[in-house]
Design a protein around this motif. Structure first.
Motif, PDB file in Angstrom:
ATOM      1  N   ALA A  91      49.964  44.929  47.435  1.00 43.25           N
ATOM      2  CA  ALA A  91      48.608  44.452  46.777  1.00 43.25           C
ATOM      3  C   ALA A  91      48.250  45.306  45.557  1.00 43.25           C
ATOM      4  O   ALA A  91      47.486  44.656  44.442  1.00 43.25           O
ATOM      5  CB  ALA A  91      47.410  44.614  47.709  1.00 43.25           C
ATOM      6  N   ASP A  92      48.558  46.608  45.526  1.00 43.50           N
ATOM      7  CA  ASP A  92      48.277  47.409  44.249  1.00 43.50           C
ATOM      8  C   ASP A  92      49.083  47.233  43.042  1.00 43.50           C
ATOM      9  O   ASP A  92      48.469  46.938  41.981  1.00 43.50           O
ATOM     10  CB  ASP A  92      48.579  48.974  44.667  1.00 43.50           C
ATOM     11  N   GLU A  93      50.316  46.748  43.398  1.00 40.99           N
ATOM     12  CA  GLU A  93      51.170  46.281  42.247  1.00 40.99           C
ATOM     13  C   GLU A  93      50.497  44.837  41.914  1.00 40.99           C
ATOM     14  O   GLU A  93      50.375  44.631  40.695  1.00 40.99           O
ATOM     15  CB  GLU A  93      52.637  45.835  42.729  1.00 40.99           C
ATOM     16  N   LEU A  94      50.177  43.947  42.739  1.00 39.17           N
ATOM     17  CA  LEU A  94      49.506  42.616  42.195  1.00 39.17           C
ATOM     18  C   LEU A  94      48.224  42.762  41.498  1.00 39.17           C
ATOM     19  O   LEU A  94      47.717  41.928  40.387  1.00 39.17           O
ATOM     20  CB  LEU A  94      49.459  41.780  43.293  1.00 39.17           C
ATOM     21  N   LEU A  95      47.241  43.721  41.865  1.00 40.26           N
ATOM     22  CA  LEU A  95      46.258  43.882  41.098  1.00 40.26           C
ATOM     23  C   LEU A  95      46.292  44.403  39.734  1.00 40.26           C
ATOM     24  O   LEU A  95      45.242  44.185  39.111  1.00 40.26           O
ATOM     25  CB  LEU A  95      45.180  45.099  42.088  1.00 40.26           C
ATOM     26  N   THR A  96      47.413  44.815  39.323  1.00 38.96           N
ATOM     27  CA  THR A  96      47.501  45.310  37.977  1.00 38.96           C
ATOM     28  C   THR A  96      48.069  44.208  37.177  1.00 38.96           C
ATOM     29  O   THR A  96      47.951  44.333  35.975  1.00 38.96           O
ATOM     30  CB  THR A  96      48.423  46.462  37.969  1.00 38.96           C
ATOM     31  N   VAL A  97      48.172  43.025  37.809  1.00 43.05           N
ATOM     32  CA  VAL A  97      48.758  41.980  36.963  1.00 43.05           C
ATOM     33  C   VAL A  97      47.575  41.303  36.238  1.00 43.05           C
ATOM     34  O   VAL A  97      46.185  40.957  36.712  1.00 43.05           O
ATOM     35  CB  VAL A  97      49.062  40.851  37.917  1.00 43.05           C
ATOM     36  N   PRO A  98      47.604  41.084  34.857  1.00 44.93           N
ATOM     37  CA  PRO A  98      46.341  40.575  33.959  1.00 44.93           C
ATOM     38  C   PRO A  98      46.179  39.144  34.704  1.00 44.93           C
ATOM     39  O   PRO A  98      46.895  38.450  35.303  1.00 44.93           O
ATOM     40  CB  PRO A  98      46.974  40.487  32.615  1.00 44.93           C
ATOM     41  N   ASP A  99      45.025  38.798  34.577  1.00 44.00           N
ATOM     42  CA  ASP A  99      44.503  37.375  34.841  1.00 44.00           C
ATOM     43  C   ASP A  99      45.212  36.290  34.185  1.00 44.00           C
ATOM     44  O   ASP A  99      45.934  36.485  32.863  1.00 44.00           O
ATOM     45  CB  ASP A  99      42.943  37.236  34.068  1.00 44.00           C
ATOM     46  N   LEU A 129      45.981  38.865  51.379  1.00 45.62           N
ATOM     47  CA  LEU A 129      44.910  38.381  50.973  1.00 45.62           C
ATOM     48  C   LEU A 129      43.491  38.964  51.149  1.00 45.62           C
ATOM     49  O   LEU A 129      42.394  38.836  50.209  1.00 45.62           O
ATOM     50  CB  LEU A 129      44.780  36.794  51.697  1.00 45.62           C
ATOM     51  N   SER A 130      43.241  39.785  52.187  1.00 49.36           N
ATOM     52  CA  SER A 130      42.400  40.501  52.388  1.00 49.36           C
ATOM     53  C   SER A 130      42.216  41.608  51.304  1.00 49.36           C
ATOM     54  O   SER A 130      41.208  41.867  50.844  1.00 49.36           O
ATOM     55  CB  SER A 130      42.230  41.142  53.865  1.00 49.36           C
ATOM     56  N   HIS A 131      43.156  42.309  51.115  1.00 44.87           N
ATOM     57  CA  HIS A 131      43.324  43.334  49.987  1.00 44.87           C
ATOM     58  C   HIS A 131      43.016  42.825  48.728  1.00 44.87           C
ATOM     59  O   HIS A 131      42.689  43.571  47.665  1.00 44.87           O
ATOM     60  CB  HIS A 131      44.935  43.813  49.925  1.00 44.87           C
ATOM     61  N   LEU A 132      43.223  41.483  48.484  1.00 44.47           N
ATOM     62  CA  LEU A 132      43.202  40.808  47.089  1.00 44.47           C
ATOM     63  C   LEU A 132      41.677  40.013  46.892  1.00 44.47           C
ATOM     64  O   LEU A 132      41.539  39.487  45.873  1.00 44.47           O
ATOM     65  CB  LEU A 132      44.089  39.774  46.721  1.00 44.47           C
ATOM     66  N   LYS A 133      40.955  40.354  47.917  1.00 46.58           N
ATOM     67  CA  LYS A 133      39.585  39.375  47.680  1.00 46.58           C
ATOM     68  C   LYS A 133      38.851  39.953  46.538  1.00 46.58           C
ATOM     69  O   LYS A 133      37.868  38.993  46.232  1.00 46.58           O
ATOM     70  CB  LYS A 133      38.835  39.931  49.087  1.00 46.58           C
ATOM     71  N   SER A 134      38.926  41.115  45.907  1.00 47.87           N
ATOM     72  CA  SER A 134      38.056  41.263  44.826  1.00 47.87           C
ATOM     73  C   SER A 134      38.607  40.461  43.546  1.00 47.87           C
ATOM     74  O   SER A 134      37.809  40.402  42.595  1.00 47.87           O
ATOM     75  CB  SER A 134      38.394  42.883  44.375  1.00 47.87           C
ATOM     76  N   ARG A 135      39.851  40.176  43.413  1.00 46.74           N
ATOM     77  CA  ARG A 135      40.254  39.224  42.626  1.00 46.74           C
ATOM     78  C   ARG A 135      40.590  37.793  43.201  1.00 46.74           C
ATOM     79  O   ARG A 135      42.042  37.272  43.596  1.00 46.74           O
ATOM     80  CB  ARG A 135      41.446  39.717  41.799  1.00 46.74           C
ATOM     81  N   PRO A 136      39.648  37.000  43.396  1.00 45.72           N
ATOM     82  CA  PRO A 136      39.862  35.835  44.492  1.00 45.72           C
ATOM     83  C   PRO A 136      40.787  34.660  43.700  1.00 45.72           C
ATOM     84  O   PRO A 136      41.770  34.164  44.456  1.00 45.72           O
ATOM     85  CB  PRO A 136      38.293  35.160  44.682  1.00 45.72           C
ATOM     86  N   ILE A 165      40.061  29.626  52.362  1.00 43.48           N
ATOM     87  CA  ILE A 165      39.003  28.833  51.924  1.00 43.48           C
ATOM     88  C   ILE A 165      37.591  29.795  51.589  1.00 43.48           C
ATOM     89  O   ILE A 165      36.955  29.596  50.657  1.00 43.48           O
ATOM     90  CB  ILE A 165      38.426  28.143  53.356  1.00 43.48           C
ATOM     91  N   ALA A 166      37.633  30.995  52.224  1.00 45.59           N
ATOM     92  CA  ALA A 166      36.578  31.714  51.988  1.00 45.59           C
ATOM     93  C   ALA A 166      36.930  32.576  50.408  1.00 45.59           C
ATOM     94  O   ALA A 166      35.869  32.484  49.697  1.00 45.59           O
ATOM     95  CB  ALA A 166      36.940  33.185  52.949  1.00 45.59           C
ATOM     96  N   LEU A 167      38.098  32.613  50.088  1.00 44.71           N
ATOM     97  CA  LEU A 167      38.520  33.093  48.474  1.00 44.71           C
ATOM     98  C   LEU A 167      38.101  32.061  47.735  1.00 44.71           C
ATOM     99  O   LEU A 167      37.481  32.307  46.815  1.00 44.71           O
ATOM    100  CB  LEU A 167      39.890  33.502  48.673  1.00 44.71           C
TER     101      LEU A 167
END
Length: 515
Positions: A91-99, A129-136, A165-167
């Motif tokens: 998740a940490d790796e994915l969160l650094t990916v630009p939009d 998916l829970s870790h990435l909820k800040s970037r839906p 669905i929540a995301l």
């Protein structure tokens, strides 16, 4: 045939998911390529992806492979913790990916497919998916990638759809949420949790009627039964809309069923009563909670603190604040504002000290015009001219306008009490220019103060200022002038003022006193 039908349905909605995600904000052409190609295209692209170096991905891939060597599912707590740690690193790796950056290359390089296949019941996918909820939007891309790996040995589970669905709701894409709900139903994964997720998606996007319609659909589905989570969502829907009667009807339904209220139930009801400013019901719910099996948590106390602040119940507000002071001072800025507002509206003998202590926890970027105006009035009422002028200056700088005569009269009184006519004169000029509420009392106060200091020429000049603002002399205006001349023994001017009053039909000044 049934398996083929399911695959066809999944493929159809998968195409919809891909299209909706792509149409939300189409990525630039240079970002639609794989990571390998992007890293060689430009130095700026390489800089933005420096965390995805071959060493970093190799380390993460090795960690995934260590977890997935076993052929059996992970059962022990130790194995689950290792799995969580690996998912967290991914998740940490994915969160650094630009939009809008292509993430498939990252997931493939990190052996995410192997990780997901070896985790029990979609555990790793749900955790990710829970870790990435800040970037839906990013999380939905991961979900879409996960769906592309679908085969007979790697089936989707309903909780994955519920998360997606929540995301989609968090991403304000309710159409996508509805499509995912339909897809889950088409492949036989429809459960109560999916109804709950879609209700929540509609609720957070203000679609109250649709959320309630989904609840009615759930009640009519013989395969699913509403849970306490379902009713908590329904309570929140009615509470946010201040439909208190409907909310209380839902509470009665819960109590009449075999379900039991939980912590979320009580907190949701208390929040609704706070929103509706129903203080007695708020307190009775809190006391019922204390007397029952469910203990209040920090969130409960924060809700009660908000209620006490809005109701200006300072004693209980301060008592509750002592219990959650650390949490409030750390990050609850709206609560700090509410408490400051309560002190501003009170006659607490130490309100200035209390306000000053709370203001230390207010970030500079949390400026609110209405709070600035309240603070101007408080310091004006306390006669603290310098502090008052600091907030007045800030209001002028931020183009905040004062439109209430009560605040202006408090400012006038503050200047009058310390006989600061020059500071009052400067304030009046700025207030006129800034478009603040100008009242006749401002000019009358200047005249009185000039008269007391025998500055008669400046007192007369105030009459011109009043005329420019279309405030014509009244009986009080002439009384102020009469008193000014009489006090210093200038009888001729005083008699002239009396003559003007008689001429204008304003009577004799002996019965009127300046204020």
């Amino acid at each position: 045939m049934r398996a083929a039908a399911k695959a066809s349905s999944v493929a159809k909605v998968g195409h919809l998911l891909h299209r909706r995600l792509s149409s939300h904000k189409p990525p630039p052409p240079s970002l639609s390529k794989t990571l390998t190609h992007s890293s060689s295209s430009s130095s700026s692209g390489a800089a933005s992806l420096r965390r995805f170096s071959s060493d970093g991905i190799s380390d993460l891939r090795d960690g995934v492979l260590l977890l997935t060597e076993k052929t059996s599912s992970i059962h022990t707590d130790g194995e689950r913790e290792k799995l969580r740690a690996t998912v967290s690193a991914l998740a940490d790796e994915l969160l650094t990916v630009p939009d809008h950056q292509e993430i498939a290359g990252v997931l493939d390089s990190c052996s995410a497919d192997a990780l997901f296949r070896r985790s029990p019941n979609g555990f790793a996918s749900i955790e990710l998916l829970s870790h990435l909820k800040s970037r839906p939007l990013l999380a939905l891309e991961v979900f879409n990638w996960r769906r592309k790996q679908l085969d007979a040995e790697f089936p989707m589970v309903s909780e994955e759809y519920a998360k997606a669905i929540a995301l989609a709701g968090r991403a304000k894409n309710v159409d996508l949420a509805a499509d995912l709900f339909s897809e889950a139903g088409a492949v036989g994964l429809l459960e109560t949790s999916l109804y709950n997720a879609l209700m929540t998606a509609y609720m957070y996007n203000g679609l109250t009627k649709k959320a309630i319609s989904i609840f009615e659909d759930l009640k009519g589905d013989h395969r699913c039964t509403p849970t306490i989570v379902t009713y908590n969502i329904l309570l929140s829907i009615y509470g946010r809309s201040m439909l208190v009667d409907h909310m209380e009807a839902v509470l009665r339904t819960i109590d009449e069923s075999k379900l039991s209220r939980n912590l979320t139930t009580y907190n949701t009801v208390i929040a609704a009563y706070v929103t509706a400013w129903m203080w007695d019901q708020m307190e009775s719910t809190f006391h019922a909670m204390e007397e029952g099996p469910i203990n209040p948590d920090v969130n409960t106390l924060l809700l009660m603190l908000r209620g006490y602040a809005h109701s200006c119940n300072l004693e209980k507000m301060e008592r509750t604040y002592e219990l959650v002071k650390e949490q409030v001072n750390d990050r609850q800025v709206p609560l700090i504002r509410a408490m400051i507002c309560a002190y501003c509206k009170s006659s607490h003998p130490e309100r200035v000290q209390k306000i000053g202590a709370l203001m230390k926890f207010m970030p500079e970027d949390e400026y609110r015009p209405w709070l600035n105006v309240l603070l101007i009035r408080v310091y004006a009422q306390e006669g603290l001219v310098e502090a008052m002028e600091r907030f007045i200056s800030e209001a002028f700088c931020r183009n905040t306008m004062v439109t209430t005569s009560g605040v202006m009269r408090s400012i006038i009184s503050s200047y009058f009490q310390c006989n600061a006519v020059d500071r009052l004169a400067g304030f009046v000029k700025q207030a006129e220019y800034a478009g603040w509420r100008i009242c006749r009392s401002l000019y009358h106060c200047k005249m009185v103060m000039y008269g007391k200091q025998n500055r008669l020429k400046e007192m007369h000049e105030v009459l011109d200022e009043m005329e420019n603002c279309r405030y014509f002399p009244t009986k009080k205006t002439f009384v102020i002038m009469y008193k000014a001349y009489s006090t210093i023994g200038r009888k001729l001017e005083a008699q002239t003022v009396i003559g003007m009053m008689w001429k204008l039909g304003l009577g004799y000044p002996g019965d009127a006193l300046p204020s």
